[in-house]
Design an enzyme around this catalytic site. Structure first.
Site, PDB file in Angstrom:
ATOM      1  CE  LYS A  30      -4.300 -13.047  -2.429  1.00 50.69           C
ATOM      2  NZ  LYS A  30      -3.887 -12.018  -1.483  1.00 50.69           N
ATOM      3  CG  ASN A  31      -7.516 -10.709  -2.292  1.00 50.90           C
ATOM      4  OD1 ASN A  31      -6.694 -11.285  -1.575  1.00 50.90           O
ATOM      5  ND2 ASN A  31      -7.161  -9.931  -3.306  1.00 50.90           N
TER       6      ASN A  31
ATOM      7  CB  CYS B  27       2.465  -8.189  -1.924  1.00 52.42           C
ATOM      8  SG  CYS B  27       2.149  -9.860  -2.482  1.00 52.42           S
TER       9      CYS B  27
ATOM     10  NE  ARG C  30      -0.296  -3.667   0.958  1.00 56.36           N
ATOM     11  CZ  ARG C  30      -0.602  -4.920   0.615  1.00 56.36           C
ATOM     12  NH1 ARG C  30       0.344  -5.796   0.415  1.00 56.36           N
ATOM     13  NH2 ARG C  30      -1.860  -5.281   0.482  1.00 56.36           N
ATOM     14  N   PRO C  31      -0.502   1.942   4.288  1.00 61.62           N
ATOM     15  CG  PRO C  31      -1.433   4.033   3.825  1.00 61.62           C
ATOM     16  CD  PRO C  31      -0.662   2.915   3.204  1.00 61.62           C
ATOM     17  CB  ILE C  32      -3.772   0.117   8.687  1.00 61.90           C
ATOM     18  CG1 ILE C  32      -2.882   0.474   9.891  1.00 61.90           C
ATOM     19  CG2 ILE C  32      -3.220  -1.096   7.979  1.00 61.90           C
ATOM     20  CD1 ILE C  32      -3.093  -0.456  11.058  1.00 61.90           C
ATOM     21  CG  ASP C  33      -4.688   6.255   6.660  1.00 58.56           C
ATOM     22  OD1 ASP C  33      -4.176   5.349   5.965  1.00 58.56           O
ATOM     23  OD2 ASP C  33      -5.293   7.216   6.160  1.00 58.56           O
ATOM     24  CD  GLN C  34      -8.792   6.534   5.002  1.00 52.05           C
ATOM     25  OE1 GLN C  34     -10.011   6.726   5.012  1.00 52.05           O
ATOM     26  NE2 GLN C  34      -7.931   7.491   5.299  1.00 52.05           N
TER      27      GLN C  34
ATOM     28  CG  ASP D 261      -4.640  -7.710  -6.837  1.00 55.38           C
ATOM     29  OD1 ASP D 261      -3.759  -6.878  -6.556  1.00 55.38           O
ATOM     30  OD2 ASP D 261      -5.523  -8.074  -6.020  1.00 55.38           O
TER      31      ASP D 261
ATOM     32  NE  ARG E 131       1.098 -13.804   0.539  1.00 58.27           N
ATOM     33  CZ  ARG E 131       0.955 -12.589   0.037  1.00 58.27           C
ATOM     34  NH1 ARG E 131       1.969 -11.986  -0.516  1.00 58.27           N
ATOM     35  NH2 ARG E 131      -0.187 -11.952   0.091  1.00 58.27           N
TER      36      ARG E 131
HETATM   37  C1  EPZ Z   1      -6.446  -5.617  -1.210  1.00 59.96           C
HETATM   38  O1  EPZ Z   1      -5.383  -5.045  -0.472  1.00 59.96           O
HETATM   39  C2  EPZ Z   1      -5.927  -6.904  -1.766  1.00 59.96           C
HETATM   40  N1  EPZ Z   1      -5.517  -7.747  -0.671  1.00 59.96           N
HETATM   41  C3  EPZ Z   1      -4.773  -6.621  -2.724  1.00 59.96           C
HETATM   42  O2  EPZ Z   1      -4.453  -7.847  -3.347  1.00 59.96           O
HETATM   43  C4  EPZ Z   1      -5.215  -5.658  -3.809  1.00 59.96           C
HETATM   44  O3  EPZ Z   1      -4.111  -5.274  -4.593  1.00 59.96           O
HETATM   45  C5  EPZ Z   1      -5.855  -4.403  -3.203  1.00 59.96           C
HETATM   46  O4  EPZ Z   1      -6.892  -4.777  -2.272  1.00 59.96           O
HETATM   47  C6  EPZ Z   1      -6.467  -3.482  -4.238  1.00 59.96           C
HETATM   48  O5  EPZ Z   1      -7.433  -4.177  -4.979  1.00 59.96           O
HETATM   49  C7  EPZ Z   1      -6.422  -8.444   0.026  1.00 59.96           C
HETATM   50  O6  EPZ Z   1      -7.614  -8.406  -0.257  1.00 59.96           O
HETATM   51  C8  EPZ Z   1      -5.923  -9.286   1.123  1.00 59.96           C
HETATM   52  P1  EPZ Z   1      -6.531  -1.309  -0.352  1.00 59.96           P
HETATM   53  P2  EPZ Z   1      -5.663  -3.862   0.542  1.00 59.96           P
HETATM   54  O7  EPZ Z   1      -6.796  -1.013   1.070  1.00 59.96           O
HETATM   55  O8  EPZ Z   1      -7.012  -4.049   1.114  1.00 59.96           O
HETATM   56  C9  EPZ Z   1      -4.467   2.986   0.211  1.00 59.96           C
HETATM   57  C10 EPZ Z   1      -3.068  -9.507  -4.233  1.00 59.96           C
HETATM   58  O9  EPZ Z   1      -2.162  -9.533  -5.090  1.00 59.96           O
HETATM   59  N2  EPZ Z   1      -4.839   2.858   1.637  1.00 59.96           N
HETATM   60  O10 EPZ Z   1      -7.687  -1.413  -1.284  1.00 59.96           O
HETATM   61  O11 EPZ Z   1      -4.520  -3.793   1.478  1.00 59.96           O
HETATM   62  C11 EPZ Z   1      -3.351   2.018  -0.169  1.00 59.96           C
HETATM   63  O12 EPZ Z   1      -2.082   2.542   0.145  1.00 59.96           O
HETATM   64  C12 EPZ Z   1      -3.133  -8.397  -3.202  1.00 59.96           C
HETATM   65  O13 EPZ Z   1      -3.953 -10.373  -4.125  1.00 59.96           O
HETATM   66  C13 EPZ Z   1      -4.655   3.950   2.484  1.00 59.96           C
HETATM   67  O14 EPZ Z   1      -4.168   5.007   2.075  1.00 59.96           O
HETATM   68  O15 EPZ Z   1      -5.656  -2.636  -0.452  1.00 59.96           O
HETATM   69  C14 EPZ Z   1      -3.583   1.827  -1.642  1.00 59.96           C
HETATM   70  O16 EPZ Z   1      -2.960   2.853  -2.363  1.00 59.96           O
HETATM   71  C15 EPZ Z   1      -1.972  -7.495  -3.220  1.00 59.96           C
HETATM   72  N3  EPZ Z   1      -5.013   3.814   3.793  1.00 59.96           N
HETATM   73  C16 EPZ Z   1      -5.104   1.970  -1.796  1.00 59.96           C
HETATM   74  O17 EPZ Z   1      -5.552   2.594  -0.598  1.00 59.96           O
HETATM   75  C17 EPZ Z   1      -5.555   2.652   4.289  1.00 59.96           C
HETATM   76  O18 EPZ Z   1      -5.864   2.599   5.489  1.00 59.96           O
HETATM   77  C18 EPZ Z   1      -5.845   0.660  -1.957  1.00 59.96           C
HETATM   78  O19 EPZ Z   1      -5.502  -0.238  -0.912  1.00 59.96           O
HETATM   79  C19 EPZ Z   1      -5.746   1.581   3.418  1.00 59.96           C
HETATM   80  C20 EPZ Z   1      -5.375   1.704   2.092  1.00 59.96           C
END
Ligand code: EPZ
Length: 415
Positions: free
Chosen positions: A6-7, A101, A106-110, A289, A381
């Site tokens: 999926k991812n 989910c 779930r910020p997108i600042d990065q 996950d 999903r």
């Molecule tokens: C991906 O989410 C996966 N989703 C998630 O899978 C998975 O849990 C996660 O990576 C971690 O492995 C998809 O690939 C679509 P992150 P993502 O950015 O990319 C913080 C599932 O069940 N963060 O790696 O959204 C955030 O808050 C799903 O399949 C910031 O602070 O996760 C978290 O604590 C659920 N700022 C950490 O980083 C940002 O801009 C990791 O998040 C982005 C993230």
């Protein structure tokens, strides 16, 4: 037989936008997040054709719109990959703030930091993110946290930027490597994916390609745990055992037998499970996950286990549901203390997110009596025909549709 990841798929499908020619993508899982990604591509003007089972031919050269509307994007977290892909190709993008989910903040600042580093400007208004750049220029990007999504988006936006982008503190998940391999097969120049420094030398154009999505590591891990929880003997096919290492090691510690082959893995369990401590961390650590699924298994083990969530703020919302099934779990912030009770009882429960739903299916399979799981749209999903695959292994599981007037939600799984 494990489906495509999926991812990986939800990043590779938007990445097709970067190509000037049609692409053929194989091993695409039949899950609702993928169907949403394909619909977004079609809405924007791409030609999407299913040419064989799990195989799509996508021609994104005819895309006219650079906007992903709110009604579709809000349904899926991964809609944010359209930001990087559209920005990379057209130097502009308009995408709704993503859904997905509920795992806490779930910020997108990065993501935005990466786009800015490449020269884009963004505005946020009315729930939409607007990106615009006169030109994209390769630059260093240092992530403050290890993030899968922002790493993928930086790769997407930098692939056709001018010059060299260096991403530091990059995420290393198998799906990051898969996205880079896909883009490289179209002519991109991406090095170091799978390590914490990724270097991208921008190219002018990308050609068409035929690419096979990697098998889903988390689906495989979920079936491994389902086998372990039910004293099963299951041969899981179409896996990359290397991607499952952290899961395999932990299961062996818990007392599960695992045999690895080239592209399959056999899991057997006599039901003698022992406590373990698990902490989720970014790859190559134990995946977040898989946290609800392994916590469910540990409710069946002897002794007290500690599960620590190291990625998300709120990933224990399913615990209340497991308690309804007899589990003894105490949660304190990001730490769960699990007293193994050796057994679970069937109960009506509700899936609150994708992996929580998978964990409840495992609990239902292992429990005495009938379990009814509500809100299975979460599970759909990310799992391709989970009940069909489990039924083929001998599980007594059925998907039932409940009339609208008797319940607020329309579908359930009965295990
Ligand atoms: C991906 O989410 C996966 N989703 C998630 O899978 C998975 O849990 C996660 O990576 C971690 O492995 C998809 O690939 C679509 P992150 P993502 O950015 O990319 C913080 C599932 O069940 N963060 O790696 O959204 C955030 O808050 C799903 O399949 C910031 O602070 O996760 C978290 O604590 C659920 N700022 C950490 O980083 C940002 O801009 C990791 O998040 C982005 C993230």
């Amino acid at each position: 037989m494990i489906s495509g990841a999926k991812n990986a798929a939800v990043a590779i499908l938007p990445a097709v936008i970067l190509s000037d020619e049609p692409c053929i993508i194989e091993n695409v899982p039949n899950i609702s997040d993928v169907r949403i990604s394909l619909r977004i591509l079609e809405e924007m003007g791409a030609r999407v054709e299913c040419i064989a089972k799990d195989t799509y031919r996508i021609d994104a050269s005819c895309i006219k719109k650079c906007c992903v509307p709110y009604e579709i994007a809000r349904k899926m977290r991964a809609s944010y990959y359209f930001l990087g892909a559209l920005l990379g190709k057209f130097r502009k993008a308009r995408v709704s703030m993503p859904g997905g989910c509920p795992l806490g903040d779930r910020p997108i600042d990065q993501h935005l930091k990466a786009f800015s580093a490449l020269g884009a400007e963004y505005t946020l208004s009315q729930g939409m993110i607007d990106l615009r750049a006169d030109k994209l220029v390769g630059n260093p990007i240092f992530f403050d946290v290890v993030t899968v999504g922002a790493t993928m988006n930086a790769i997407l936006a930098a692939t056709k930027a001018e010059g060299m982008t260096v991403i530091e503190n990059a995420a290393k998940e198998p799906h990051i490597v898969d996205l880079a391999n896909f883009l490289n097969s179209m002519g991109a120049n991406i090095m170091g994916a799978g390590t914490d420094v990724i270097k991208i030398r921008g190219v002018d154009r990308l050609r068409g390609t035929t690419y096979t999505v990697i098998p889903d590591q988390i689906e495989a891990g979920t079936f491994m745990i389902a086998a372990a929880a039910t004293k099963g003997d299951v041969l899981i096919k179409n896996v990359i055992p290397k991607h499952l290492e952290s899961i395999t090691k932990k299961l062996e510690k818990i007392g599960v037998n695992i045999e690895q082959f080239d592209d399959s893995i056999r899991v057997t369990s006599d039901g003698n499970l022992v406590k373990a401590n698990v902490k989720t961390t970014p790859h190559p650590g134990f995946p977040t996950d898989m946290q609800p699924q392994i916590a469910t298994l540990l409710t069946l083990a002897n002794g007290t286990s500690i599960v620590t969530e190291g990625v998300w703020e709120q990933r224990f919302r399913y615990v209340d549901e497991l308690r309804r099934m007899g589990a003894d779990i105490t949660v304190n912030g990001k730490v769960a203390l699990i007293e193994g009770t050796g057994s679970l009882m069937g109960a009506p429960v509700k899936a609150c997110d994708l992996r929580a739903g998978a964990a409840l299916i495992i609990a239902g399979l292992a429990a005495n009596g009938i379990t009814e799981i509500e809100d299975i749209y979460h599970i759909e999903r990310g799992y391709d025909c989970m009940e069909g695959k489990l039924r083929a292994l001998g599980a007594d599981i059925e998907k039932v549709t409940v009339p609208d007037d008797s319940m607020s939600d329309s579908e359930k799984k009965v295990v």
